[in-house]
Scaffold this motif. Structure first.
Motif, PDB file in Angstrom:
ATOM      1  N   ALA A  94       2.310   1.683  -3.425  1.00 10.09           N
ATOM      2  CA  ALA A  94       1.317   2.184  -4.381  1.00 10.09           C
ATOM      3  C   ALA A  94       1.097   3.679  -4.206  1.00 10.09           C
ATOM      4  O   ALA A  94       0.974   4.426  -5.181  1.00 10.09           O
ATOM      5  N   LYS A  95       1.056   4.131  -2.947  1.00 10.03           N
ATOM      6  CA  LYS A  95       0.879   5.556  -2.697  1.00 10.03           C
ATOM      7  C   LYS A  95       2.065   6.362  -3.206  1.00 10.03           C
ATOM      8  O   LYS A  95       1.909   7.489  -3.688  1.00 10.03           O
ATOM      9  N   LYS A 151       0.830  -1.203   0.000  1.00 15.45           N
ATOM     10  CA  LYS A 151       0.000   0.000   0.000  1.00 15.45           C
ATOM     11  C   LYS A 151       0.865   1.254   0.000  1.00 15.45           C
ATOM     12  O   LYS A 151       0.582   2.218  -0.714  1.00 15.45           O
ATOM     13  N   ASP A 175      -1.787  11.389  -5.759  1.00 20.51           N
ATOM     14  CA  ASP A 175      -3.122  11.529  -5.173  1.00 20.51           C
ATOM     15  C   ASP A 175      -4.168  11.864  -6.228  1.00 20.51           C
ATOM     16  O   ASP A 175      -5.286  11.357  -6.195  1.00 20.51           O
ATOM     17  N   VAL A 224       1.713   6.111  -7.343  1.00 21.72           N
ATOM     18  CA  VAL A 224       0.533   6.737  -7.948  1.00 21.72           C
ATOM     19  C   VAL A 224       0.220   8.038  -7.214  1.00 21.72           C
ATOM     20  O   VAL A 224      -0.004   8.025  -6.004  1.00 21.72           O
ATOM     21  N   ALA A 246      -4.375  11.038  -9.341  1.00 26.11           N
ATOM     22  CA  ALA A 246      -4.768   9.889 -10.160  1.00 26.11           C
ATOM     23  C   ALA A 246      -5.644   8.924  -9.374  1.00 26.11           C
ATOM     24  O   ALA A 246      -6.554   8.313  -9.928  1.00 26.11           O
ATOM     25  N   ARG A 247      -5.384   8.775  -8.077  1.00 25.20           N
ATOM     26  CA  ARG A 247      -6.195   7.862  -7.268  1.00 25.20           C
ATOM     27  C   ARG A 247      -7.610   8.382  -7.080  1.00 25.20           C
ATOM     28  O   ARG A 247      -8.514   7.629  -6.743  1.00 25.20           O
ATOM     29  N   ASN A 248      -7.831   9.654  -7.288  1.00 24.45           N
ATOM     30  CA  ASN A 248      -9.151  10.246  -7.102  1.00 24.45           C
ATOM     31  C   ASN A 248      -9.992  10.235  -8.377  1.00 24.45           C
ATOM     32  O   ASN A 248     -11.060  10.829  -8.411  1.00 24.45           O
ATOM     33  N   TRP A 249      -9.516   9.596  -9.417  1.00 24.07           N
ATOM     34  CA  TRP A 249     -10.255   9.522 -10.675  1.00 24.07           C
ATOM     35  C   TRP A 249     -10.961   8.180 -10.782  1.00 24.07           C
ATOM     36  O   TRP A 249     -10.385   7.130 -10.490  1.00 24.07           O
ATOM     37  N   LYS A 250     -12.226   8.211 -11.206  1.00 23.04           N
ATOM     38  CA  LYS A 250     -12.996   6.992 -11.432  1.00 23.04           C
ATOM     39  C   LYS A 250     -13.441   6.957 -12.889  1.00 23.04           C
ATOM     40  O   LYS A 250     -14.103   7.877 -13.364  1.00 23.04           O
TER      41      LYS A 250
END
Length: 434
Positions: free
Chosen positions: A66-67, A63, A72, A70, A74-78
């Motif tokens: 990954a943080k 984890k 922040d 990647v 990009a992680r907030n895109w769905k």
């Protein structure tokens, strides 16, 4: 010395097994631990604890890795999309001169929703459609027919907006949207708004929780045609309530009973100046009459929903009245019933037949007089689209695979006034979401 050697081995095994991204190391660790048990250096209980600690450490390290890799943002895109394959048969009779057709069509949509911060989101989506030329493009269809002789087909910008959700004291939820957006109003049917219609402008949505009830207000201002002396536009407001009167009841029907009622007012400004006022380009024989150049639509809607034996059941009423069209041909109504929810596969070899949430079905009756609504934005499928029609629709949908359904819909409609054109339409759909 033996005790020191024992703990050195344990620490080495733990470090090797906890290192992220080394599947080969995990298998080697298992072999080593088994050897240590065989030689009596470690007990089975100790090995079990070590394996659990290795798994927890590896998960934490993965984890963290990954943080670090990647960002922040990009992680907030769905990302999400859907594809629909359709076979459609239309049989037509009457004096409208419309030919019978049998065609295959596709709808493909793909987009994203990005979280800028806790209060701001951006949304965008592209979709198939008939044309990229705004003078001929159909605003209420994202279908592409297989009639291009294999010529590549374009994508259109279907959605592009900003959504601001501030924390306002005393308000349960408020959202302000600007750009090209999905329908911001609560609707139960396509009587007034086709499901593929996107709105261009600004909208505000407010919700307030009051015990078992939720009050909501939706409003918006939308541009239709700005290339005129006076801009053609729509100004709309809607107020409603969603109410669960028996949320604490033991009885299933009462516990899941939900009542929703709303009334909307849509004021069309200067549509007589708009290039397409009341002339649906895909509804050649069902357009508003020449007298309907102004639309002040009053649109009350009602829905009652519950569950019976675990099966979702709902009935609804949608009505529209154009207060600007005088006293003739200015009302429309749709009343319908829905059963079930096609959520999980209706059949699998492991679980057998799923009749609880593997299917859904529905029916509605509609009568939409010629000047009841702005015909370019109403349901594009019923009786060829537009207004001045009456008839029925039946449909059934089966969930065949996870996130994938097949369905059939039969629409039977006739023209109310003028030549009695009749159309029955059969649509066979395969829809997959991803």
């Amino acid at each position: 010395m033996g005790q020191w050697r024992r703990w050195i081995l344990v620490v080495g095994v733990w470090l090797l097994g906890g290192f992220p991204g080394t599947a080969w190391a995990a298998s080697e660790v298992d072999i080593l631990l088994d050897k240590l048990v065989d030689k009596g250096i470690l007990s089975n209980v100790e090995v079990g604890l070590i394996r659990r600690e290795i798994a927890e450490t590896k998960e934490t390290r993965n984890k963290d890795l990954a943080k670090a890799i990647v960002p922040d943002s990009a992680r907030n895109w769905k990302w999400k999309g859907d594809i629909r394959l359709r076979d459609e048969i239309r049989n037509r009779e009457g004096g409208g001169g419309q030919a019978d057709t049998h065609r295959q069509r596709i709808r493909f949509r793909y987009g994203f929703e990005g979280k800028v911060n806790d209060q701001l989101k951006v949304q965008a989506r592209v979709a198939t459609g008939s044309s990229t030329d705004s003078s001929t493009q159909d605003p209420i269809s994202t279908n592409q027919s297989f009639n291009t002789n294999f010529v590549k087909v374009p994508f259109n910008l279907d959605l592009a907006n900003l959504q601001y959700t501030p924390n306002i004291p005393g308000v349960s939820k408020s959202t302000f949207v600007g750009g090209i957006m999905e329908n911001p109003f609560w609707t139960v049917s396509p009587l007034v708004w086709d499901g593929d219609l996107s709105f261009s402008g600004v909208a505000a949505k407010v919700e307030q929780e009051l015990g078992p009830a939720k009050l909501f207000v939706n409003s918006g201002a939308f541009s239709l045609d700005t290339d005129e002396t006076e801009t053609a536009s729509i100004w709309s407001a809607q107020g409603g309530i969603a109410f669960k009167p028996f949320a604490d009841a033991v009885n299933e029907l009462l516990k899941n009973l939900k009542l929703i009622a709303a009334i909307a007012y849509h004021d069309y400004k200067n549509v007589a100046n708009a290039s397409k006022a009341g002339t649906n380009i895909n509804a050649a024989f069902t357009t508003n009459t020449a007298g309907a150049k102004d639309f002040n639509e009053i649109n009350p809607s009602f829905e009652v929903a519950t569950k019976v034996a675990g099966l979702p059941v709902s009935t609804y009423l949608d009505w529209v009245h154009n207060a600007s069209a005088g006293s003739d041909n200015n009302d429309g109504v749709q009343i319908g019933l829905k059963l079930g929810k096609a959520k999980n596969p209706i059949f699998s070899f492991s679980n057998g037949l799923n009749l609880k949430n593997g299917w859904e079905a529905g029916y509605f009756f509609q009568e939409l007089q010629a000047n009841a609504a702005f015909d370019e934005f109403v349901d594009s499928d019923f009786n060829g689209g537009g207004t001045n029609n009456r008839g029925h629709a039946f449909w059934v949908t089966l969930a065949t695979l996870k996130n994938s359904t097949v369905g059939a819909k039969w629409l039977i409609g006739e023209r109310l006034k003028g030549s009695k054109d009749v159309e029955d339409r059969l649509q066979l759909d395969w829809v997959t979401k991803f």
